[in-house]
Design a protein around this motif. Structure first.
Motif, short mmCIF file in Angstrom:
data_model
loop_
_atom_site.label_atom_id
_atom_site.label_comp_id
_atom_site.label_asym_id
_atom_site.label_seq_id
_atom_site.Cartn_x
_atom_site.Cartn_y
_atom_site.Cartn_z
N LEU B 39 1.03 -1.03 -0.01
CA LEU B 39 0.22 0.07 0.08
C LEU B 39 1.04 1.32 -0.02
O LEU B 39 1.96 1.23 0.54
CB LEU B 39 -0.81 0.02 1.37
CG LEU B 39 -1.91 -1.19 1.59
CD1 LEU B 39 -2.21 -1.21 2.93
CD2 LEU B 39 -3.12 -0.98 0.59
N ASN B 40 0.54 2.28 -0.85
CA ASN B 40 1.30 3.59 -0.48
C ASN B 40 0.81 4.11 0.80
O ASN B 40 -0.12 3.69 1.62
CB ASN B 40 0.94 4.43 -1.74
CG ASN B 40 -0.33 5.08 -1.72
OD1 ASN B 40 -1.36 5.02 -0.88
ND2 ASN B 40 -0.59 5.68 -2.80
N LEU B 41 1.49 5.37 1.13
CA LEU B 41 1.10 5.71 2.57
C LEU B 41 -0.21 6.39 2.65
O LEU B 41 -0.65 6.83 3.85
CB LEU B 41 2.25 7.04 2.87
CG LEU B 41 3.73 6.61 2.84
CD1 LEU B 41 4.75 7.35 3.07
CD2 LEU B 41 3.87 5.12 3.82
N GLU B 42 -0.96 6.33 1.55
CA GLU B 42 -2.50 6.95 1.56
C GLU B 42 -3.33 5.75 1.97
O GLU B 42 -4.67 5.77 1.73
CB GLU B 42 -2.74 7.68 0.55
CG GLU B 42 -2.40 9.03 0.42
CD GLU B 42 -2.37 9.56 -1.26
OE1 GLU B 42 -3.30 9.44 -1.73
OE2 GLU B 42 -1.39 10.39 -1.74
N THR B 88 2.84 3.15 9.40
CA THR B 88 3.69 4.21 8.63
C THR B 88 4.31 5.17 9.45
O THR B 88 5.39 5.74 8.99
CB THR B 88 2.41 5.24 7.98
OG1 THR B 88 1.63 5.85 8.98
CG2 THR B 88 1.37 4.62 7.25
N GLN B 89 4.18 5.03 10.71
CA GLN B 89 4.95 5.66 11.78
C GLN B 89 6.31 4.85 12.18
O GLN B 89 6.70 4.67 13.30
CB GLN B 89 4.25 5.93 12.94
CG GLN B 89 3.10 6.88 12.90
CD GLN B 89 3.50 8.17 11.92
OE1 GLN B 89 4.34 8.80 12.43
NE2 GLN B 89 3.08 8.27 10.69
N LEU B 115 7.99 -0.44 4.33
CA LEU B 115 8.98 -0.63 3.34
C LEU B 115 9.81 0.50 3.21
O LEU B 115 8.99 1.76 3.15
CB LEU B 115 8.39 -0.81 1.99
CG LEU B 115 7.79 -2.23 1.85
CD1 LEU B 115 7.42 -2.52 0.49
CD2 LEU B 115 8.87 -3.41 2.03
N LYS B 116 11.09 0.67 3.45
CA LYS B 116 11.99 1.96 3.57
C LYS B 116 12.73 2.01 2.30
O LYS B 116 13.48 0.82 1.70
CB LYS B 116 12.94 1.80 4.87
CG LYS B 116 12.21 1.95 6.01
CD LYS B 116 12.98 1.93 7.20
CE LYS B 116 11.98 1.90 8.60
NZ LYS B 116 12.96 1.95 9.63
N ARG B 120 14.02 6.05 4.39
CA ARG B 120 12.67 6.77 4.39
C ARG B 120 11.57 5.65 4.22
O ARG B 120 11.50 5.15 3.24
CB ARG B 120 12.61 7.83 3.30
CG ARG B 120 12.99 9.27 4.01
CD ARG B 120 12.75 10.39 3.19
NE ARG B 120 11.42 10.32 2.35
CZ ARG B 120 11.47 10.69 0.97
NH1 ARG B 120 12.66 11.21 0.33
NH2 ARG B 120 10.11 10.59 0.29
N ILE B 121 10.33 6.08 4.92
CA ILE B 121 9.25 4.94 4.84
C ILE B 121 8.57 5.38 3.66
O ILE B 121 7.95 6.53 3.40
CB ILE B 121 8.27 5.04 6.19
CG1 ILE B 121 9.08 4.50 7.15
CG2 ILE B 121 6.93 4.18 5.69
CD1 ILE B 121 8.28 4.61 8.44
#
Lengths: 143, 376
Positions: B39-42, B88-89, B115-116, B120-121
């Motif tokens: 999933l993307n961060l949204e 996400t955190q 996933l970094k 960066r996440i």
């Protein structure tokens, strides 16, 4: 000196039966009857005289004040030593016997229903006999 | 990723190793037995495997680019969003949720971790295990455990009723019979003892009937409903107590519209009335002329409000609190030989008819039972 028989039970039918058995067995011609511990306690408090002795046939499960509460309540009264108590219950369980050991007044347990024979056996209890040695008012045809 | 590649460099070119791993990853990802996705961060799907499509019942094209939100069972959504946010955190999560699919509700065990890329996440990796079968068995087990516990508690109450309450009249009957059998009674005194013996036997009979009625209620639910006239039912019950009402005597007043009907189980409705009227007569006033009032009226919300009111000995509701409608509770044993099952039965039957029951009472001030029934 007199020994008075007191019947305590909240069931009217039991009372009717026990009264009749007391009479027919020669245990007591006119026992005093109460439906709970509270009124028994009130009666004793009001009527006890220095030389009176009592034989109480005590039910356990009753409203107001049950048999155990009654025993607890009489411990510090002036008539504590004047009482002999026979616990009369529907079913005798070990926990009850254990509990009864805390009260020196309790002589024995009898299981309901009582009958003429068990009532006659009460008359032969050694504790009762000892108290009746000097008892002129207590008359029993079977003695 | 970078670190582990250093180890693989021996004997291979960096490119070949990377290619092999990428290939392996892809095969693994696509054929992993559980649903896997990124999933993307949204919260929108960037990548899904075969099993993710099978699990959701959606095609790859339907999933990619859309948010996971609409898939989630509404009552699990808040928790699922919370867990996704925590991932996400940089806090990997494992939790249970449920999704809505064309095949119905599915329970999932979800693992989410970030996933970094260069620290960066950038996205969230997810694995969703289908635990619907297990979950269903768990829920069933919980249900059965609760049911078993209720049944056991009821059995314990029955045991107590038989051991103590039932024992009483049986003992009395034995006592009276032994007395008659002893031959010690003068002839003239046998009659009252016989009558006591009969009373004891009748008390046992009443208890067995009550117990049976309670047990029958447990297995009920399929009784047919019919149109029942409220006024006629009340009259019928009062008629069965005719002798007692005459003996007390109790003043009975009724206020029920003659055309008031209930679509209900007649046997339950009659039993409810019988128990309430019986109680009102049993616990009648000892100091004033006993009275009994039964009223019923249709309410604006299409329910029927029934009231049974007496001026009897009443009871201290503070003292009896929630126990009034429970099995085996007696509050005035010195006054009347109750079996303690009457109000329990009333409560169960009212509940089975979809109604409700309330009570107002205080010592010496009478008792008023208020019942509400759906009219249909």
């Amino acid at each position: 000196m007199s020994l008075q028989v007191i019947l305590v039970d909240d069931d009217d039918m039991v009372m009717y039966l026990h009264k009749m058995l007391a009479r027919l067995s020669g245990l007591a011609a006119n026992p005093v009857c109460f439906g709970d511990g509270k009124s028994t306690l009130a009666y004793l408090t009001a009527h006890h005289q220095a030389d009176s002795q009592y034989l109480v046939l005590l039910d356990i499960n009753m409203p107001e004040m049950n048999g155990w509460d009654f025993l607890q309540a009489v411990q510090h009264t002036r008539f504590a030593d004047a009482l002999l108590v026979i616990m009369v219950t529907s079913s005798i369980d070990e926990a009850d016997r254990e509990k009864a050991r805390e009260f020196r007044q309790v002589v024995t347990f009898l299981e309901k229903p009582l009958n003429v024979e068990t009532c006659r056996q009460i008359l032969h209890l050694p504790e009762l006999k000892a108290r009746m040695e000097n008892n002129t008012n207590f008359q029993s045809p079977s003695l | 990723m970078n670190e582990s590649m250093h180890h693989l460099e021996a004997g291979h070119s960096k490119f070949a190793a990377l290619y092999q791993i990428e290939k392996l990853n892809q095969v693994l990802f696509n054929n992993f037995p559980d649903a896997t996705y990124i999933l993307n961060l949204e919260g929108k799907f960037l990548l899904v495997n075969e099993q993710a499509c099978r699990l959701t019942g959606l095609g790859r094209n339907q999933l990619l680019g859309t948010s996971f939100g609409p898939l989630i069972n509404p009552e699990h959504l808040a928790l699922t969003r919370e867990n996704f946010y925590l991932a996400t955190q940089d806090q990997p999560q494992q939790y249970e949720t449920a999704i809505l699919t064309p095949e119905g509700l599915k329970h999932l065990d979800i693992t989410n971790f970030p996933l970094k890329v260069e620290g960066r996440i950038e996205a969230i990796f997810g694995i969703a295990k289908d635990i619907t079968g297990r979950k269903q068995r768990e829920l069933d087990l919980q249900k059965y455990a609760a049911l078993l516990q209720t049944r056991n508690e009821e059995l314990e109450v029955f045991r107590k009723i038989i051991a103590h309450d039932m024992r009483k009249p049986v003992n009395n009957a034995i006592g009276f019979a032994q007395l008659l059998d002893s031959g010690l009674l003068p002839a003239g005194e046998e009659k009252p003892v016989l009558s006591q013996l009969l009373q004891s036997a009748l008390a046992v009979d009443a208890m067995i009937r009550d117990l049976n009625e309670v047990i029958a209620l447990k297995s009920a639910g399929k009784e047919t409903k019919e149109q029942v006239s409220v006024a006629e039912s009340v009259q019928q019950v009062l008629a069965s107590f005719g002798q007692e009402i005459k003996d007390l005597p109790a003043a009975v007043s009724l206020d029920i519209a003659p055309d008031l009907n209930l679509f209900t189980v007649k046997a339950y409705f009659i039993s409810i009335l019988r128990n309430l009227v019986s109680n009102a007569l049993k616990y009648h006033s000892r100091t004033q002329p006993p009275s009994l009032q039964v009223t019923a009226a249709l309410q604006p919300d299409d329910t029927v409000l029934l009231k049974v009111k007496d001026n009897g000995i009443g009871m201290d509701l503070g003292q009896v609190s929630g126990a009034l409608f429970k099995m085996y509770r007696r509050f005035a044993p010195a006054l009347a030989e109750g079996k303690g099952l009457g109000l329990y039965l009333v409560h169960q039957q009212v509940a089975l008819l979809g109604g409700s029951i309330g009570v107002v009472s205080s010592p010496g001030a009478g008792t008023e039972f208020t019942l509400t029934f759906p009219r249909h």
